[in-house]
Every structure is written in structure tokens, then in C-alpha cells.
Write a protein that holds these residues in place. Sequence first.
Motif, short mmCIF file in Angstrom:
data_model
loop_
_atom_site.label_atom_id
_atom_site.label_comp_id
_atom_site.label_asym_id
_atom_site.label_seq_id
_atom_site.Cartn_x
_atom_site.Cartn_y
_atom_site.Cartn_z
N THR A 324 14.16 -79.56 -5.78
CA THR A 324 15.11 -78.56 -6.26
C THR A 324 14.78 -77.21 -5.64
O THR A 324 13.64 -76.96 -5.23
CB THR A 324 15.05 -78.41 -7.80
OG1 THR A 324 13.76 -77.91 -8.18
CG2 THR A 324 15.29 -79.74 -8.49
N LYS A 325 15.78 -76.36 -5.57
CA LYS A 325 15.58 -75.00 -5.07
C LYS A 325 15.23 -74.11 -6.26
O LYS A 325 16.09 -73.43 -6.83
CB LYS A 325 16.84 -74.51 -4.37
CG LYS A 325 17.18 -75.31 -3.12
CD LYS A 325 18.48 -74.82 -2.49
CE LYS A 325 18.83 -75.65 -1.25
NZ LYS A 325 20.13 -75.23 -0.65
N GLY A 326 13.98 -74.15 -6.65
CA GLY A 326 13.54 -73.38 -7.80
C GLY A 326 13.77 -74.14 -9.11
O GLY A 326 14.06 -75.34 -9.11
N ARG A 327 13.67 -73.42 -10.20
CA ARG A 327 13.79 -74.04 -11.53
C ARG A 327 15.24 -74.26 -11.94
O ARG A 327 15.55 -75.22 -12.64
CB ARG A 327 13.08 -73.17 -12.57
CG ARG A 327 11.57 -73.12 -12.37
CD ARG A 327 10.91 -72.10 -13.29
NE ARG A 327 9.47 -72.15 -13.13
CZ ARG A 327 8.66 -72.94 -13.82
NH1 ARG A 327 9.16 -73.73 -14.75
NH2 ARG A 327 7.36 -72.94 -13.60
N ASN A 328 16.12 -73.37 -11.53
CA ASN A 328 17.54 -73.49 -11.85
C ASN A 328 18.33 -73.70 -10.57
O ASN A 328 18.66 -72.75 -9.86
CB ASN A 328 18.04 -72.25 -12.60
CG ASN A 328 19.54 -72.31 -12.87
OD1 ASN A 328 20.10 -73.40 -13.09
ND2 ASN A 328 20.19 -71.16 -12.86
N ASP A 329 18.63 -74.94 -10.27
CA ASP A 329 19.33 -75.32 -9.05
C ASP A 329 20.65 -76.00 -9.44
O ASP A 329 20.66 -77.18 -9.79
CB ASP A 329 18.46 -76.26 -8.22
CG ASP A 329 19.09 -76.65 -6.89
OD1 ASP A 329 20.32 -76.52 -6.76
OD2 ASP A 329 18.35 -77.11 -6.00
N PRO A 330 21.77 -75.29 -9.40
CA PRO A 330 23.05 -75.85 -9.83
C PRO A 330 23.44 -77.14 -9.10
O PRO A 330 23.95 -78.07 -9.72
CB PRO A 330 24.05 -74.73 -9.54
CG PRO A 330 23.23 -73.49 -9.55
CD PRO A 330 21.90 -73.88 -8.98
N GLU A 331 23.20 -77.19 -7.81
CA GLU A 331 23.59 -78.37 -7.05
C GLU A 331 22.73 -79.58 -7.41
O GLU A 331 23.22 -80.71 -7.48
CB GLU A 331 23.51 -78.08 -5.55
CG GLU A 331 24.57 -77.11 -5.06
CD GLU A 331 25.99 -77.57 -5.43
OE1 GLU A 331 26.31 -78.75 -5.22
OE2 GLU A 331 26.76 -76.74 -5.94
N ALA A 332 21.44 -79.34 -7.66
CA ALA A 332 20.56 -80.44 -8.07
C ALA A 332 20.95 -80.94 -9.46
O ALA A 332 20.89 -82.14 -9.74
CB ALA A 332 19.10 -79.98 -8.06
N LEU A 333 21.35 -80.01 -10.33
CA LEU A 333 21.80 -80.42 -11.66
C LEU A 333 23.10 -81.21 -11.55
O LEU A 333 23.28 -82.22 -12.25
CB LEU A 333 22.01 -79.18 -12.55
CG LEU A 333 22.37 -79.49 -14.00
CD1 LEU A 333 21.22 -80.21 -14.71
CD2 LEU A 333 22.72 -78.21 -14.76
N LYS A 334 23.98 -80.78 -10.67
CA LYS A 334 25.22 -81.51 -10.43
C LYS A 334 24.91 -82.93 -9.97
O LYS A 334 25.49 -83.91 -10.47
CB LYS A 334 26.05 -80.80 -9.36
CG LYS A 334 27.27 -81.57 -8.90
CD LYS A 334 27.99 -80.82 -7.78
CE LYS A 334 29.17 -81.60 -7.24
NZ LYS A 334 29.88 -80.89 -6.16
N ALA A 335 23.96 -83.07 -9.06
CA ALA A 335 23.59 -84.39 -8.57
C ALA A 335 23.01 -85.25 -9.69
O ALA A 335 23.25 -86.46 -9.75
CB ALA A 335 22.57 -84.25 -7.44
N ALA A 336 22.27 -84.62 -10.61
CA ALA A 336 21.70 -85.36 -11.74
C ALA A 336 22.80 -85.90 -12.64
O ALA A 336 22.75 -87.06 -13.08
CB ALA A 336 20.75 -84.45 -12.53
N PHE A 337 23.79 -85.08 -12.93
CA PHE A 337 24.91 -85.54 -13.75
C PHE A 337 25.70 -86.63 -13.03
O PHE A 337 26.13 -87.61 -13.64
CB PHE A 337 25.83 -84.38 -14.11
CG PHE A 337 25.43 -83.66 -15.37
CD1 PHE A 337 25.75 -84.19 -16.61
CD2 PHE A 337 24.73 -82.47 -15.33
CE1 PHE A 337 25.38 -83.54 -17.78
CE2 PHE A 337 24.35 -81.82 -16.48
CZ PHE A 337 24.67 -82.36 -17.72
#
Length: 376
Positions: A324-337
Motif C-alpha cells: 500500500t502507499k502508506g496507511r490510507n491508500d484509496p486504490e488499495a482499499l478499492k482493490a480489497a473491496f
Amino acid sequence: MRFRCALTLGFFLLSLVGEVAPAFAEGYKIALYVNTVSQNEEEYRSAEQAAKKYPDKIVFQTMPDNFMKEQETLIANAVSMVADKSVKAFIMNQAVPGAAAAFDKIRKERPDVLLIAINPAEQDVISSKADVVIQPDELAMGYKMIEQAKKFGAKVFVHYSFPRHMSYPLLARRRDILRQEAEKAGIKFVDATAPDPTGDAGLPGAQQFIIEDIPRKVAEYGKDTVFFSTNCGMQEPLIKTALEQGAMVVQQCCPSPFHAYPGALGIQIPPDKAGDVEYVISQIKEKIAAKGGSGRFSTWPVPAAMLSTAAAVEYSIAFAEGKTKGRNDPEALKAAFQKVLGSTGIDIHNYVEKTADGKEKLHENYYLILCDYITF
């Protein structure tokens, strides 16, 4: 940020309860701190499923049932879960009152640990304590519930809550939206106060109140009345009694086919159907139809609490592995969902707070999710 995802329901099921996932980089664990079965079974089961999928990575523990009166225990247990230096992420579902203090203590002792809050109570401060916050879009639900109630032909909307829940900013604002939208739709809004399940009478007292009050409300307002409660523990008696009285339910506080519907309808789920959303939906439809309630009950087709835990786990894995790009990574969270979502489209966007001076404040690490309904 806003994005929309749509995957297959079967893939969602496989993601939750499929085969044990292959081992990743050794040496890290993810801690899940969840509600008990009596407070919210979905949250508990979501931790079980995560542990089944990642047996070498997941550790989980339940919170005290009466967390309001056992704050010291709630916080101490949270801190003890990250005492193991191999724990790299801490997920709390629900992030009940006391979560902010627990996160502060964890941050002081283990600043390296990723902190994720799901469905938080302390909505006014939690984004400054957690790295990522996830919850259903309570505000948008205010509009969607009245839209659904209007489709049902409802004439009255009864909103059960209590002072503790109405101190939560999003729940209070949603109540106001429900009242406003009900008035626009020509639906009478009834703001009803129920006992707090963490009070002296406990959860049994709150449930008994619902069982006794719904018949009174139906006698007063008629059967075309929607009943809604902000508390998880009240959902089962609410659904059961509303169906018996010929009334309506548009959704639970935490919408999902698994939340309260099986218990309220006496649905026994065989082991080979555990976690099978399509099976549970078919059973709900059958039971409601048998009692003449078809077209008067609905929910989300995706279990919100289970989805949030599963996505948080996938995100935590990515974080622990340096993806992830740091602790809050919107794209990584999107990929998780995307890895765990079902067939119904979901909107995910950031929470915009309305401050006391009327201004808007964007919370870049606070994500709201919203699904369409399935009507039984």
C-alpha cells in the motif's frame, strides 16, 4: 473519492468462506476485535471466516457484552492484542464507544500498527485516531429507506432509538433526514424512544419492549407501517413481530440477509450452506411469503458487516506486505473491496462532515459504503 464495483455473488461467497489461502510473507499477524454473537453475530462470524481463510495470520477476540460498563476491560483487551510484536494491523468491528481511547493507547505503545475502525460510534473523533474508517453510508440510507418505504406503500415510519445512539452524529443526522424525507413523501414519521440495551434492563429488556410496542403501534397507525431500530440486538424481535403484525421492515440497522432474518424467521442453516447468501435469501423469501409478507420486507443482498471485515483483512494483508502507499491508500482499499464484493453494485465514497459553523469537512480516511435493496 467515489468508485463503483460489481462482482459476482458467488465470488463474494468464495472470498469469505473459500479454501484456506496460500501463505504469504512470514512473520506478521492481523488482530480482529469483534462483537459477541449476542451483540452482532455477523461481526463475530466474519472474524471466524477470516481465521478460517488465513489460519496462520488472524487472531481474534470478542469485546465485553456490556462494553459501556466495562470500558477498562474493553480498552485493556484491545491493547493486549497488539502486545505480540508480529501483529501489524488491528481491526475493530464494531468500533464501539471506547475505541478512540483504545486506539490512542495502541498508537502510543505500537505506532507501527495499522488501525482500522468499522462502523464506529465515536464518529466525531475516530478519523483522527484510526488510519482507515469503514461504515455503511448512514446518511444516504436516510434517503434510500424512505424511497423503499414509499415503494412499499407505507403510510408511517417508526424510528426506534435511544439517547446514546442519538449522540452519534451520523445516526442523528440520518434520523433528521428520515423525518424530512418522510414528510416530503407524505409518510408520517414517529420518533420512538426504546430502552438502551446496555442499560439496567439489558438486551432482554430492550427486546421485550420491541415485542410489546410494535403491536401497540400497529393498532394505532395500521399495518402499512415501517419499523426500524438503530440497535443490532433489537432486529430479531423487530422483524419477527413486524411480520406477525402484518407490518413492514425496509432494512436492519446493519443491512444483510444474515442479520436477524434467519433467527426471526426460524431458518435453520445446514453446515453445507453456512455463508451461502443465495440459500439464505431463498429461505427468507419462502418464510415471509408463507406469512403473507411478500413485498413488505427488504435488506441489502450483501452482508455489510462481513464485507467490511473481509475487505479490511485484505487491505491489512496488503499493508503488512508493503503493497500500500502508506496507511490510507484509496486504490488499495478499492482493490480489497473488489476482491470480496458480491454481484450488487456498491458505492464507496469519503465522509463529508457538516461542522458546527455549517462548513463541510472532508475526511479522506473515512469511507462510506451503500448498496441497493433486495425485496423479499
